[in-house]
Design a protein around this motif. Structure first.
Motif: not given
Ligand code: CA
Ligand code: RIB
Length: 328
Positions: A14, A131, A247
């Motif tokens: 993603d 992240g 994301d």
């Molecule tokens: Ca990610």
């Protein structure tokens, strides 16, 4: 004026969609991308990021390698079951089955790149970490004035009222490095939290995948890597082939193109204990039944309801892209 943006990714399937979307969106000026451990190790995340940027015709965007593990020095754990051993669902190659050569990463760390780019454009840059927050926390350590110098932070991470996706209460990006997440949530900058409350509903369907598969090289690449991701969601989450494009939601929010239906500004605290709550984003939603009155000092806008039609727009933008020499 396009929105200046720095992405920070653990690329990841993603993440790849989010990178392509940010790189192609006319309303976004993508200043740079940082890479971080998380879905895969940081070397793979860097390689995957460089490849996606090349595929969408953006070799001009600098990519800086970042942290290879959590900020507390603990072991790095990856999400290879979700994203495949190459982080690209086993399809992270070009159409010939060969690894596509990628350019070199920039000669700075991702944290240093954040500081340099923000300092070059004070007050203008949106940080979009999708992240673990290790690099952003490191940037805060490098430059404690950063919170006053950014336009905001739009992050994919956490969950205010939805279940977690690693533990019953913890979302993966926060779970991977709760100490870093706590530093980021505690810093006095405006945050938009695109957590599981909304990203679990941002679903790319088989119809979207087929649209990408019938488009240009970049779209075909993404359709290929999404296949594995959708199988994961079919087998472990939804019982049907769909993909959460987590994301890209944070990218759309930062770009101001997300139709946000409910998003109160509330206090959010990250649980850094070693108990069952570790990695939880504890959001104060107690005002829900009286229209979310102002919470003095709160600086985190938590997305609770969005128009998921954004997924159509993400797919259409990428599917419309053609590289040099590709037929329209
Ligand atoms: Ca990610
Ligand atoms: O929990 C979803 C998040 O974890 C996404 O950013 C995905 O790419 C992984 O990093």
């Amino acid at each position: 004026m396009p929105v200046k943006m720095i992405l920070d990714c653990d690329t990841g399937i993603d993440d790849a969609v989010a990178i392509a979307y940010a790189a192609l969106h006319p309303g976004i000026e993508l200043l740079g991308v940082g890479t971080v451990w998380g879905n895969v190790d940081v070397e793979l995340a860097t390689r995957n990021t460089l490849r996606v940027l090349d595929l969408v015709g953006r070799p001009d965007v600098p990519v800086a390698r970042g942290a290879d593990g959590p900020s507390n020095g603990g072991p790095a754990e990856f999400s290879l079951d979700v994203h495949g051993t190459d982080g690209q669902g086993g399809a992270g190659q070009d159409g010939t089955g060969e690894d596509r050569p990628v350019r070199e990463a920039a000669p700075v760390t991702a944290a240093r790149q954040i500081v340099e780019l923000v300092r070059a454009h004070p007050g203008e840059v949106w940080l979009v970490p999708v992240g673990p927050l290790t690099n952003v926390a490191a940037a805060l350590e490098l430059d404690p004035e950063l919170p006053a110098l950014v336009a905001g932070v739009s992050l994919m991470g956490g969950s205010a009222a939805a279940p977690g996706n690693v533990t019953p209460v913890a979302e993966a990006n926060v779970w991977h490095d709760p100490e870093a997440a706590a530093a980021v949530f505690d810093a006095p900058w405006p945050i938009v939290m695109a957590g599981l409350d909304v990203t679990m509903g941002a679903l790319l369907t088989a119809r979207h995948r087929d649209r990408l598969a019938a488009s240009g090289e970049a779209g075909r690449y993404l359709a290929g890597i999404l296949q594995h991701y959708g199988e994961f969601y079919r087998g472990r989450v939804f019982g049907e082939w769909v993909c959460c494009v987590h994301d890209a939601v944070a990218v759309a929010a930062a770009a101001g193109v997300l139709d946000v239906r409910l998003a109160p500004v509330v206090h959010v605290e990250v649980d850094v204990t070693d108990g069952p709550g570790r990695g939880q984003t504890v959001a104060d939603l107690r005002g829900r039944y009286r229209g979310f009155p102002e919470q003095p000092g709160a600086h985190c806008r938590v997305l609770l309801e969005i128009d998921t039609g954004i997924v159509d727009e993400i797919v259409e933008l990428i599917a419309a892209h053609r590289g040099p020499g590709e037929a329209p």
